[in-house]
Design a protein around this motif. Structure first.
Motif, PDB file in Angstrom:
ATOM      1  N   TYR A   1     -68.490  49.417 -23.186  1.00 64.95           N
ATOM      2  CA  TYR A   1     -67.181  48.769 -23.012  1.00 64.95           C
ATOM      3  C   TYR A   1     -67.315  47.356 -22.453  1.00 64.95           C
ATOM      4  CZ  TYR A   1     -64.399  52.461 -24.852  1.00 64.95           C
ATOM      5  OH  TYR A   1     -63.822  53.343 -25.726  1.00 64.95           O
ATOM      6  N   GLU A   2     -68.377  47.082 -21.726  1.00 64.74           N
ATOM      7  CA  GLU A   2     -68.623  45.694 -21.306  1.00 64.74           C
ATOM      8  C   GLU A   2     -68.883  44.834 -22.541  1.00 64.74           C
ATOM      9  OE1 GLU A   2     -71.820  45.604 -18.480  1.00 64.74           O
ATOM     10  OE2 GLU A   2     -70.721  46.815 -17.032  1.00 64.74           O
ATOM     11  N   VAL A   3     -69.700  45.341 -23.445  1.00 63.15           N
ATOM     12  CA  VAL A   3     -69.989  44.613 -24.679  1.00 63.15           C
ATOM     13  C   VAL A   3     -68.726  44.492 -25.525  1.00 63.15           C
ATOM     14  CG1 VAL A   3     -71.295  44.661 -26.849  1.00 63.15           C
ATOM     15  CG2 VAL A   3     -72.418  45.271 -24.703  1.00 63.15           C
ATOM     16  N   ALA A   4     -67.970  45.577 -25.654  1.00 60.32           N
ATOM     17  CA  ALA A   4     -66.737  45.547 -26.443  1.00 60.32           C
ATOM     18  C   ALA A   4     -65.753  44.530 -25.882  1.00 60.32           C
ATOM     19  CB  ALA A   4     -66.101  46.938 -26.476  1.00 60.32           C
ATOM     20  N   ASP A   5     -65.617  44.472 -24.556  1.00 62.74           N
ATOM     21  CA  ASP A   5     -64.712  43.491 -23.947  1.00 62.74           C
ATOM     22  C   ASP A   5     -65.174  42.070 -24.236  1.00 62.74           C
ATOM     23  OD1 ASP A   5     -63.106  45.506 -22.962  1.00 62.74           O
ATOM     24  OD2 ASP A   5     -63.989  45.460 -20.953  1.00 62.74           O
ATOM     25  N   ALA A   6     -66.470  41.846 -24.202  1.00 60.27           N
ATOM     26  CA  ALA A   6     -67.009  40.520 -24.512  1.00 60.27           C
ATOM     27  C   ALA A   6     -66.740  40.167 -25.981  1.00 60.27           C
ATOM     28  CB  ALA A   6     -68.505  40.470 -24.228  1.00 60.27           C
ATOM     29  N   MET A   7     -66.849  41.156 -26.853  1.00 62.58           N
ATOM     30  CA  MET A   7     -66.565  40.908 -28.268  1.00 62.58           C
ATOM     31  C   MET A   7     -65.092  40.604 -28.494  1.00 62.58           C
ATOM     32  SD  MET A   7     -69.046  43.803 -29.903  1.00 62.58           S
ATOM     33  CE  MET A   7     -68.977  43.285 -31.605  1.00 62.58           C
TER      34      MET A   7
ATOM     35  N   GLU B   1     -63.083  39.165 -26.336  1.00 62.94           N
ATOM     36  CA  GLU B   1     -62.872  37.804 -25.842  1.00 62.94           C
ATOM     37  C   GLU B   1     -63.378  36.770 -26.850  1.00 62.94           C
ATOM     38  OE1 GLU B   1     -61.307  36.402 -23.152  1.00 62.94           O
ATOM     39  OE2 GLU B   1     -60.498  38.433 -22.962  1.00 62.94           O
ATOM     40  N   ALA B   2     -64.536  37.045 -27.442  1.00 64.38           N
ATOM     41  CA  ALA B   2     -65.098  36.111 -28.416  1.00 64.38           C
ATOM     42  C   ALA B   2     -64.195  35.946 -29.632  1.00 64.38           C
ATOM     43  CB  ALA B   2     -66.485  36.591 -28.837  1.00 64.38           C
ATOM     44  N   ARG B   3     -63.483  36.991 -29.993  1.00 60.41           N
ATOM     45  CA  ARG B   3     -62.574  36.916 -31.148  1.00 60.41           C
ATOM     46  C   ARG B   3     -61.392  35.995 -30.884  1.00 60.41           C
ATOM     47  NH1 ARG B   3     -62.487  40.456 -35.148  1.00 60.41           N
ATOM     48  NH2 ARG B   3     -60.205  40.578 -35.147  1.00 60.41           N
TER      49      ARG B   3
END
Length: 58
Positions: A46-52, A54-56
């Motif tokens: 979920y840390e990675v998903a949240d970063a993804m 934000e990047a979008r």
């Protein structure tokens, strides 16, 4: 129906259903679960998903 239409439809579904974050997290879990403790992998996913997500926005 073209491949582009299918991809656009899938993208729309995930975006509109609010499941895109879960999809991203699931992709991380699918590739990491066999390496570590499942609870640790879930937090990381979920840390990675949240970063993804934000990047979008950029």
């Amino acid at each position: 129906m073209s491949e582009l239409d299918v991809r656009n439809g899938i993208e729309w579904f995930f975006r509109e259903s609010g499941m895109l974050r879960d999809y991203f997290a699931g992709q991380v879990i699918a590739n990491q679960l066999h390496y570590e403790d499942p609870k640790r992998v879930a937090r990381y996913a979920y840390e990675v998903a949240d970063a993804m997500m934000e990047a979008r926005k950029k």
